[in-house]
Design an enzyme around this catalytic site. Structure first.
Site, PDB file in Angstrom:
ATOM      1  N   CYS A 150       0.809  -1.230   0.000  1.00  0.00           N
ATOM      2  CA  CYS A 150       0.000   0.000   0.000  1.00  0.00           C
ATOM      3  C   CYS A 150       0.841   1.279   0.000  1.00  0.00           C
ATOM      4  O   CYS A 150       0.287   2.384  -0.100  1.00  0.00           O
ATOM      5  CB  CYS A 150      -0.937  -0.005   1.193  1.00  0.00           C
ATOM      6  SG  CYS A 150      -1.775  -1.587   1.383  1.00  0.00           S
ATOM      7  N   HIS A 283      -2.869   7.938   6.088  1.00  0.00           N
ATOM      8  CA  HIS A 283      -3.160   6.688   5.389  1.00  0.00           C
ATOM      9  C   HIS A 283      -4.596   6.247   5.707  1.00  0.00           C
ATOM     10  O   HIS A 283      -5.350   5.913   4.813  1.00  0.00           O
ATOM     11  CB  HIS A 283      -2.148   5.624   5.805  1.00  0.00           C
ATOM     12  CG  HIS A 283      -2.199   4.387   4.987  1.00  0.00           C
ATOM     13  ND1 HIS A 283      -1.944   4.383   3.638  1.00  0.00           N
ATOM     14  CD2 HIS A 283      -2.481   3.083   5.310  1.00  0.00           C
ATOM     15  CE1 HIS A 283      -2.059   3.148   3.168  1.00  0.00           C
ATOM     16  NE2 HIS A 283      -2.383   2.345   4.162  1.00  0.00           N
ATOM     17  N   HIS A 317      -9.581   2.186  -0.580  1.00  0.00           N
ATOM     18  CA  HIS A 317      -8.148   1.903  -0.544  1.00  0.00           C
ATOM     19  C   HIS A 317      -7.739   1.408  -1.926  1.00  0.00           C
ATOM     20  O   HIS A 317      -8.094   0.297  -2.329  1.00  0.00           O
ATOM     21  CB  HIS A 317      -7.844   0.852   0.512  1.00  0.00           C
ATOM     22  CG  HIS A 317      -6.382   0.743   0.842  1.00  0.00           C
ATOM     23  ND1 HIS A 317      -5.393   1.189  -0.019  1.00  0.00           N
ATOM     24  CD2 HIS A 317      -5.746   0.265   1.938  1.00  0.00           C
ATOM     25  CE1 HIS A 317      -4.219   0.969   0.521  1.00  0.00           C
ATOM     26  NE2 HIS A 317      -4.398   0.410   1.721  1.00  0.00           N
TER      27      HIS A 317
END
Lengths: 388, 231
Positions: A150, A283, A317
């Site tokens: 990620c 995040h 995401h």
């Protein structure tokens, strides 16, 4: 670090292009919906890109999104594709799905001893995004695909900036891209970290993430090179910090050790302190552990009342694209002088000392931070500066 | 850059490579507590432990991994789950280990590394790009030493690659791993100087020479501090 962001382009569930992205960023969030391009029985809502196309590896949809974002980034930078041919241009793209042959019918043929599609295999080999772009654009510089989960997109931008500072190339195409795919959808579900509702980053009742898809591409240049061709970028990448947790394959270090080091390194490069930061685009996945560790770490490092949000409540995401898209959203917020609120988090959760922004915030500062926390305890911090 | 150390292991008898044995892999599993780790991770951790040797890892040590096919054995195990199990019952451990940077995470946790760790994937010159990136990290002050590790595991896809694209991939591909320990300090020099020369590289290298050049690996195995190597 002093590298100009000469242009950027974005594709996400907010829309294709910066106009749609800017509007979507400040509009009430649209809820995720069940996927239309992924064959799944799981009741997991996702944030899909509003583009027709076949989602399925290899190449195809991911590289289509990259091309759209790249065209916009080049246009904003005052460049075009033919002008890059033969030049020392580096390409650094973060991705997760594009690095694996996740095609289920192909694999089913392979494991069953039936003839598997050689055409699909060859497309997989030649469509790794950075190498594909280098070939398509006839570039003469480094090309790497970063597959750092990620944090891949943010890492790609940081590496691109380092290339420029070290003279490895004269211009960089950097960013991240990932498309929705059944394997990560089923995998994240198996890990128990997907929400069946719209994700609620940093909220007390957060129960997981929603997957998304998209591409974010930046054009990076040395200040002298941009000035020489009369281009005046609106943003500078001022700091890139990268550090590992050395803790666990999926869980972040409970004390945010790697994140703290990454932020400190990015600040050192930027010559900045926590008090200089107007806002943090965190995040914030909406999972219990990530948001607790990140929220507590940021609260420990930044002055009371610091402003932060997660934009994953707007686009989900997007994995390898996340760090790049969030860096672009950070640029847009710096441009507007307004930090976007953190949606679906009505109150400060008990396990996080400082609440994220509950309303859009006008600010005067010129510096912002974007953080990425990846599987494997891989942490990245980017400091972005608004130019006068 | 100076080469502090270089190690290479393969399941085939290649010049410059030590033989990759089940015992070596098993010993690595025990030493690094790799109970759940997959074979690709096992290869990367094996190389990390051996290239560091007796040296103490510190916060100035970075890690770059490079691969073409990466964790395809585990990726395909996840696909087995998807094909054979109810969709809601695939195994989480397999999925989490199919992520390319899982191996870097294991190295970090085993050696307690807090420096930058980056996983690269590509089919053209991935090891050369990784060595280039190591130079960028070192000159950029991100670290004082870098481990660059390139690996390909034996998996169904690597074994079928030749059948699917005979002009590009060899039959009977080796499994293995190569690892460099690099630094800008002459004090760290044990295997000579490494010069990275991008314009000299004109065509894709094979993943089964780990994105590099078999002649380089052979030369490195016999090198000393006075040697000079080009990639």
């Amino acid at each position: 670090m002093n590298v100009r962001i000469s242009g950027f382009g974005a594709v996400s569930s907010l829309g294709v292009g910066l106009d749609a992205t800017r509007q979507g960023l400040y509009a009430p969030p649209r809820p995720p919906a069940l996927p239309t391009r992924v064959d799944t029985s799981l009741p997991l809502p996702v944030f899909e890109v509003p583009l027709a196309g076949e989602s399925g590896q290899p190449g195809g949809f991911t590289n289509t999104m990259i091309e759209l974002a790249l065209a916009e980034a080049l246009d904003q930078a005052g460049l075009n594709r033919p002008s890059l041919a033969g030049r020392k241009v580096g390409v650094c793209i973060g991705t997760t799905v594009a690095c694996q042959l996740n095609n289920i019918p192909f694999y089913d043929d392979l494991r069953s001893g039936r003839p598997a599609s050689a055409d699909l295999f060859r497309r997989y080999v030649v469509s790794a995004p950075a190498e594909w772009l280098r070939r398509e654009l006839k570039l003469n510089g480094p090309a790497i695909n970063v597959s750092n989960a990620c944090a891949s997109g943010a890492d790609a931008i940081g590496i691109g900036a380092l290339w420029l500072e070290q003279g490895a190339c004269d211009l960089v195409i950097a960013g991240g891209a990932d498309e929705l795919n059944k394997v990560p959808l089923d995998g994240f579900h198996a890990l128990g970290i997907c929400s069946k509702q719209a994700c609620r980053p940093f909220a007390a009742d957060r129960d997981g993430l929603n997957l998304g898809e998209g591409a974010g591409i930046m054009i990076l240049e040395r200040p002298s090179d941009a000035a020489r061709r009369g281009h005046h970028p609106r943003h500078t990448l001022a700091g890139f910090g990268k550090a590992a947790d050395a803790y666990h394959i999926t869980q972040p270090h409970p004390d945010g050790v790697g994140l703290e080091i990454a932020i400190a390194n990015a600040f050192r490069q930027a010559g900045a302190t926590p008090a200089d930061i107007a806002f943090i685009n965190a995040h914030g996945t909406g999972t219990d552990v990530n948001d607790r560790v990140e929220g507590q770490t940021l609260a420990r490092l930044f002055p009371p009342g610091f402003a932060y949000m997660s934009t994953k409540s707007l686009i989900g995401h997007t994995l390898g694209a996340a760090g790049a898209l969030e860096a672009i959203f950070t640029c847009i917020m710096l441009e507007h002088g307004v930090a976007v609120r953190n949606h679906r988090c009505p109150a400060c959760p008990p396990d996080i000392p400082v609440a994220p922004l509950s309303a859009d915030l006008a600010f005067d500062g010129d510096l912002a931070l974007s953080t990425s926390l990846a599987f494997g305890g891989s942490n990245t911090a980017l400091v972005i500066k608004r130019m006068p | 850059m100076f080469i502090g150390n270089f190690v290479a292991y393969s399941n085939q008898a290649l010049p410059g490579f030590e033989l990759l044995t089940p015992e070596l892999l098993k010993h690595t599993r025990e030493r690094a507590a790799l109970r759940r780790a997959d074979r690709y991770t096992n290869l990367i951790v094996l190389a990390a432990l051996h290239v560091l040797g007796d040296e103490t890892p510190d916060d100035g040590l970075a890690l770059i991994t490079a691969t073409a096919f990466g964790t395809h054995r585990t990726t395909f195990s996840t696909l087995d789950d998807i094909l054979d199990f109810p969709e809601a019952q695939i195994l989480p451990t397999r999925f989490s280990h199919s992520v390319h940077n899982a191996a870097a995470a294991y190295v970090g946790a085993t050696l307690k590394l807090h420096g930058p760790a980056i996983a690269l994937a590509g089919f053209e010159q991935v090891l050369c790009e990784a060595l280039d990136l190591a130079k960028t990290f070192l000159h950029g002050g991100l670290c004082s030493r870098v481990m660059v590790i390139a690996a390909e595991e034996k998996a169904l896809l690597t074994e079928k690659a030749h059948e699917l694209w005979p002009e590009r991939f060899p039959a009977d591909p080796p499994e293995g791993v190569v690892a460099f320990l690099l630094s800008l300090s002459a004090q760290d020099n044990r295997r000579g100087r490494l010069l990275v020369d991008r314009p000299a590289r004109t065509r894709p290298s094979s993943p089964f020479t780990f994105g590099g050049d078999a002649r380089l690996f052979q030369a490195l195995a016999q090198a000393d501090a006075t040697s000079e190597h080009h990639v």
